[in-house]
Design a protein around this motif. Structure first.
Motif, PDB file in Angstrom:
ATOM      1  N   SER A   1       0.825  -1.204   0.000  1.00 52.57           N
ATOM      2  CA  SER A   1       0.000   0.000   0.000  1.00 52.57           C
ATOM      3  C   SER A   1       0.858   1.252   0.000  1.00 52.57           C
ATOM      4  O   SER A   1       0.538   2.236  -0.676  1.00 52.57           O
ATOM      5  CB  SER A   1      -0.905   0.031   1.228  1.00 52.57           C
TER       6      SER A   1
ATOM      7  N   GLN B   1      -8.814  -1.016  -0.175  1.00 49.82           N
ATOM      8  CA  GLN B   1      -9.150  -2.318   0.357  1.00 49.82           C
ATOM      9  C   GLN B   1     -10.556  -2.391   0.937  1.00 49.82           C
ATOM     10  O   GLN B   1     -11.313  -3.286   0.640  1.00 49.82           O
ATOM     11  CB  GLN B   1      -8.113  -2.636   1.439  1.00 49.82           C
TER      12      GLN B   1
ATOM     13  N   ASP C   1      -5.907  -1.482  -4.708  1.00 48.53           N
ATOM     14  CA  ASP C   1      -5.168  -1.976  -3.548  1.00 48.53           C
ATOM     15  C   ASP C   1      -6.023  -2.984  -2.781  1.00 48.53           C
ATOM     16  O   ASP C   1      -6.900  -2.614  -2.017  1.00 48.53           O
ATOM     17  CB  ASP C   1      -4.794  -0.788  -2.645  1.00 48.53           C
ATOM     18  N   GLU C   2      -5.758  -4.228  -2.998  1.00 53.33           N
ATOM     19  CA  GLU C   2      -6.511  -5.321  -2.375  1.00 53.33           C
ATOM     20  C   GLU C   2      -8.020  -5.095  -2.506  1.00 53.33           C
ATOM     21  O   GLU C   2      -8.729  -5.035  -1.499  1.00 53.33           O
ATOM     22  CB  GLU C   2      -6.119  -5.467  -0.908  1.00 53.33           C
TER      23      GLU C   2
END
Ligand SMILES: Nc1ncnc2c1ncn2[C@@H]1O[C@H](COP(=O)(O)OP(=O)(O)O)[C@@H](O)[C@H]1O
Ligand SMILES: [Mg+2]
Lengths: 340, 304, 305
Positions: free
Chosen positions: A52, A102, A184-185
């Protein structure tokens, strides 16, 4: 698959550090990679490995204090984003490079309607009229698969399910048709049943819009089918890079090997899952040696002396930062004897 | 250490114990880094020594008590013989500030301890009981909250009259409401933890669970609120003394000294400055200490 | 939103009823009747007075009679100011306290929110330390010290504002300001803490990632959540300001509610005390209601629960 073109983003030796109570945390320490137009770059690694922070650094969203980008370059169309003004940086964010996060439950503002949060992007970047912005936002909501977008656009985030919110986030990120989407995820916090849908959505939008994607995950299986290139990160550094094929069929860093052993696979007969022993290192207390060595089955004396240089394995695209090749080297610590 | 390693995580038999000790050690370390809190703590230490031992020292050196008058020597500015000057009756202001401080500090501590006892017990029982009991107990708190605060305080003054300590025992009996809400909230969030369920499963009596397991784990916020309650009580005392309802002369308190000093601040400023400075600095110190403790004990809410 | 508000309003009356009941019995149980101190009153006269005020009846009868009286918005006769009813006394004092309180509320909001937001946005700068230092002083220095200093400076020194009394619009400035300071200090601290809390939220990072200007990030995305703690403090604080500060009214010689209250309590003027308690409690409940509604306005999750 869309054509993969020239390099549009080039990260060179990025270093982002945080000042913590125990000293300097080198969250990202010398990461480099290239992203091509329309390409997909996968970044994998355990949580805390700096994925991240790498991506937030690209958009210069590192909270300062405590964090600071202390070195490196981020070349976007040959321009170093680290040296542009704040105003210029704002024109890049959400417009030419967008990011989705996320946790869709906390990443949308609970106080504002979904519509407000979508239209403001268009108003900011294109000075769109309210009516125009609304129409485009509804179109985009429809495109990411939200039913009845004309009604849903006036609702608040808490009235959406987790999967739907992540779709809203994706819609928001793609409104300005960015050249790069950093995800990001995107599936970590949504239900397992929704994960595949979200990934499919990102894949198909990428094909339609020609957006390059940086897909972050701690799950190797997720990137396997999508990424042209995969980076494996450990303790703020890239320990191995290569195509999905390279990584899956010829893992050349013990950490990658460990990651692969710890996920279920359909293509081998071995059904036993072996977790990587030990815990991730404390990033404030790294020494000169390889940070993975306390957990490594192949560790040797020289591993504690210096950080291993990057070594090309087979294809020119495949590199690993390790002294040994786990495919041929003998294990130095037999697993059965590991007892602290 | 007797720990096994599975799945990369150490398994420790008594997780809470380890968590507990390191939490306090961590908090102590963070508190020491908080400069204002350390300064506040140091000043409070000084004030306590000053007020409780000071009069003896002054007695030895100069021979004044807080009552000894010298009318010929009234309202003198600070001098070597009277560091803080004298009041209209020629009494040494420094000794009066010391004595006033004793009362102000004691009043603050007494009321806070009373509020602590009632609030913690009430809140813990309410949160632990849950359901209808909890509902009723919290409704009672809501209603008491709505009674005008001054109404209760003045009523206490009417009932207990001159006995300032009883008034502040009573004020402690009003301040427990906030404490009760806080403790209840903490207990609610703690009571379904595994170790509580386990204790209940093996038949530990409820009261033991509450006071052995739940209250100690809510200690952080309780300490913080107490530290912030003391200054607010001291301020209440000052207000009551200003209104003539608090400490009665010849006894004294910072509030009373400040109130008297404020009336003659143009020509005799030292009568205001010294007691006001002690009162304000003590209140500041307690507030800084409270802020520091909150930051140290609850890293989540840290603001810097 | 409608259902939410109606639910809150319905909660108002039971609470007020409980407060009246509790206050009534606390007062009656407290030692000493209203006329006990006047030893000179001959027993016959005392009996007559007690009969007039129903004090000879059993407590529960007095209670029922009192409730009936309240239900018709009659707070009864004052025991001490025999020629005036409690309604008249409250009708005189309350508007004065209200005006003073509104001015103080305005000051405390402007100063408190302003200082708090600046401190949060310019965190760890001179502005932050300056505002928070002043907030600490506001909390630690009693207003009976600050008020005389203000009078000394602005009225006796600069002759800008009158030192007291209740005559012209200027006469409300100094007392309003004195009354507002401690609340401004708390609001500033709460607003700063709230803003800093919100600014660490994920959705703020999202707003920045979208390329919004910092002004929009703060005003549109952070402000609502950030001032919520200050808003919840505002209920009791506004009520406290509007129902009259005993100290400020005494220093500035203002004929508001606060002064009557002390006198009434000390004189055991029970009906007047009850009247003030009821009015104060009602004002507090109204402000808590306003705060609840504000919550709903600020936060859609509350509105739609
Ligand atoms: N805001 C922050 N403050 C301090 N340290 C941080 C912060 N964000 C990240 N870090 C540090 O950077 C490291 C890498 O974090 P991150 O990039 O979020 O990992 P991940 O690979 O799970 O995304 C963390 O272990 C943490 O120590
Ligand atoms: Mg991450």
């Amino acid at each position: 698959m869309a054509e993969v073109g020239d390099v549009i983003l080039s990260v060179c030796d990025l270093r982002t550090h945080f000042r913590g109570e125990e000293g300097i945390v080198k969250a990202v320490d010398g990461v480099s990679f290239d992203l091509r137009r329309g390409g997909v770059l996968g970044i994998v690694g355990e949580s805390g490995s700096g994925k991240s922070v790498t991506n937030l650094s690209i958009l210069r969203l590192i909270p300062d204090p405590p964090g600071r980008i202390v070195g490196g370059e981020i070349l976007f169309h040959r321009q170093n984003l680290l040296s542009v003004t704040d105003a210029e940086m704002r024109k890049v964010r959400g417009n030419r490079i967008s990011m989705i996060f996320q946790d869709p439950m906390t990443s949308l503002n609970p106080y504002l309607t979904v519509g407000r949060q979508l239209t403001e992007v268009l108003e900011e970047h294109f000075a769109a009229s309210p009516a125009d912005a609304r129409r485009q936002s509804i179109d985009m909501l429809a495109r990411v698969g939200i039913p009845e977008p004309e009604n849903r656009i006036d609702q608040y985030p808490h009235q959406f399910s987790g999967g739907m919110r992540q779709r809203v986030m994706i819609a928001m990120a793609l409104l300005c048709k960015p050249e790069i989407l950093i995800a990001d995820e995107p599936t970590t916090a949504v239900d397992v049943t929704i994960q595949a849908q979200i990934l499919d959505l990102i894949g198909s939008l990428r094909r339609d819009l020609g957006t390059a994607v940086i897909l972050v995950t701690h799950d190797l299986g997720v990137v396997a089918g999508m990424a042209d290139e995969i980076l494996v990160m450990y303790a703020g550094r890239v320990v191995e890079r290569g195509t999905a094929d390279d990584i899956f069929h010829r893992p050349s860093h013990p950490y990658t090997l460990g990651l692969l052993r710890s996920i279920p696979r359909l293509d081998t007969s071995e059904s036993r899952l072996v977790p990587i022993r030990g815990t991730p290192p404390d990033l404030a207390r790294l020494d000169a040696g390889c940070p993975f060595r306390p957990r490594c089955d192949f560790a040797e004396a020289r591993c504690s002396e210096s950080y291993p240089p990057t070594r090309t394995v087979g294809a020119a695209t495949h590199e690993a930062a390790c002294f040994v090749d786990p495919a041929t080297a003998p294990t130095t610590t037999p697993r059965a004897e590991v007892e602290p | 250490m007797n720990a096994r390693v599975t799945n990369g995580k150490p398994i420790v038999d008594n997780f809470d114990e380890i968590h507990g000790t390191s939490l306090w050690a961590d908090a102590w370390r963070r508190l020491r880094k908080h400069k204002l809190a350390v300064a506040g703590g140091a000043f409070l230490g000084f004030v306590v020594v000053f007020c409780f031992l000071g009069p003896m020292v002054v007695g030895w050196v100069w021979g004044y008590t807080y009552e000894s008058q010298n009318l010929a020597y009234g309202a003198q500015p600070p001098s070597f013989a009277h560091w803080f000057g004298t009041d209209f009756l020629g009494r040494d202001l420094m000794v009066r500030v010391m004595h006033g401080g004793r009362i102000s500090l004691m009043v603050g501590v007494v009321a806070t301890i009373v509020s602590l006892f009632i609030g913690v017990t009430y809140g813990a029982i309410s949160g632990f009981a849950g359901g209808v009991t909890d509902n009723i107990m919290m409704r009672v708190v809501d209603v008491l909250y709505t009674l005008p605060y001054m109404f209760i305080v003045i009523l206490l003054v009417v009932i207990f009259g001159r006995s300032i300590f009883m008034v502040f025992v009573g004020i402690g009996g009003v301040l427990w409401l906030t404490m009760a809400r806080l403790v209840r909230g903490q207990v609610l969030s703690l009571k379904h933890r595994d170790y509580v369920e386990a204790a209940r499963a093996i038949g530990v009596p409820n009261l033991t669970i509450i006071f052995r397991h739940l209250v100690p784990n809510a200690m952080g916020p309780i300490i913080v609120l107490s530290t912030l309650t003391i200054p607010s009580v001291m301020l209440q005392e000052a207000f009551l003394s200003f209104l003539g309802l608090g400490v009665q002369p010849p006894a004294s308190s910072w509030g009373l000294l400040v109130a008297e000093g404020a009336q003659s601040m143009v020509f005799y400023p030292w009568l205001l400055v010294f007691p006001a400075a002690f009162l304000a600095l003590t209140l500041l110190s307690l507030n800084f200490l409270g802020d520091g403790l909150r930051d140290a004990l609850d890293p989540k809410t840290r603001k810097d | 939103m409608g259902r939410y508000i109606i639910r809150r309003i319905l909660g108002f009356f039971p609470t007020l009823f409980c407060v009246i009941t509790v206050a009534f019995f606390i007062i009656r149980v407290a030692p000493g009747g209203p006329f006990d101190r006047d030893k000179k009153i001959p027993p016959k006269v005392l009996e007559a007075i007690e009969e007039k005020y129903h004090l000879d009846k059993p407590l529960y009868v007095q209670y029922v009679l009192y409730l009936k009286q309240i239900a018709s918005f009659d707070l009864g006769p004052s025991y001490k100011y025999q020629e005036m009813s409690v309604n008249e006394i409250v009708g005189q004092g309350f508007p004065v306290s209200m005006q003073l309180g509104l001015v103080a509320l305005f000051f405390s909001l402007m100063i408190g929110l302003g200082a708090g937001l600046i401190a949060a946005i310019r965190r760890n700068t001179f502005w932050d330390y300056g505002s928070m230092g002043f907030a600490m002083l506001g909390i630690a220095i009693p207003n009976f010290v600050i008020a005389p200093i203000l009078i000394l400076f602005f009225s006796l020194g600069l002759s800008i504002f009158p030192p007291g009394r209740w005559e012209s619009w200027e006469s409300v400035i100094l007392p309003g300001f004195s009354l507002s300071l401690v609340h401004a200090a708390y609001i500033a601290r709460l607003a700063r803490a709230g803003m800093l809390d919100v600014l660490t939220e994920d959705f703020i990072r999202t707003a920045r990632a979208k390329g919004l200007r910092e002004r929009l990030v703060i005003l549109r995305h952070a402000l609502r959540g950030g001032i919520t703690p200050a808003v919840s403090y505002l209920g009791p604080a506004a009520a406290a300001m509007l129902t009259g500060s005993i100290v400020v009214e005494k220093i500035f010689l203002i004929p508001g509610m606060g002064r009557y209250f002390v006198d009434a309590a000390l004189n055991r003027d029970l009906t007047l005390v009850m009247g003030v308690v009821i009015v104060d409690a009602a004002v507090l409940l109204v402000f808590n209601l306003i705060v609840d509604i504000l919550y709903g306005v600020l936060d859609p999750r509350v509105r739609y629960d």
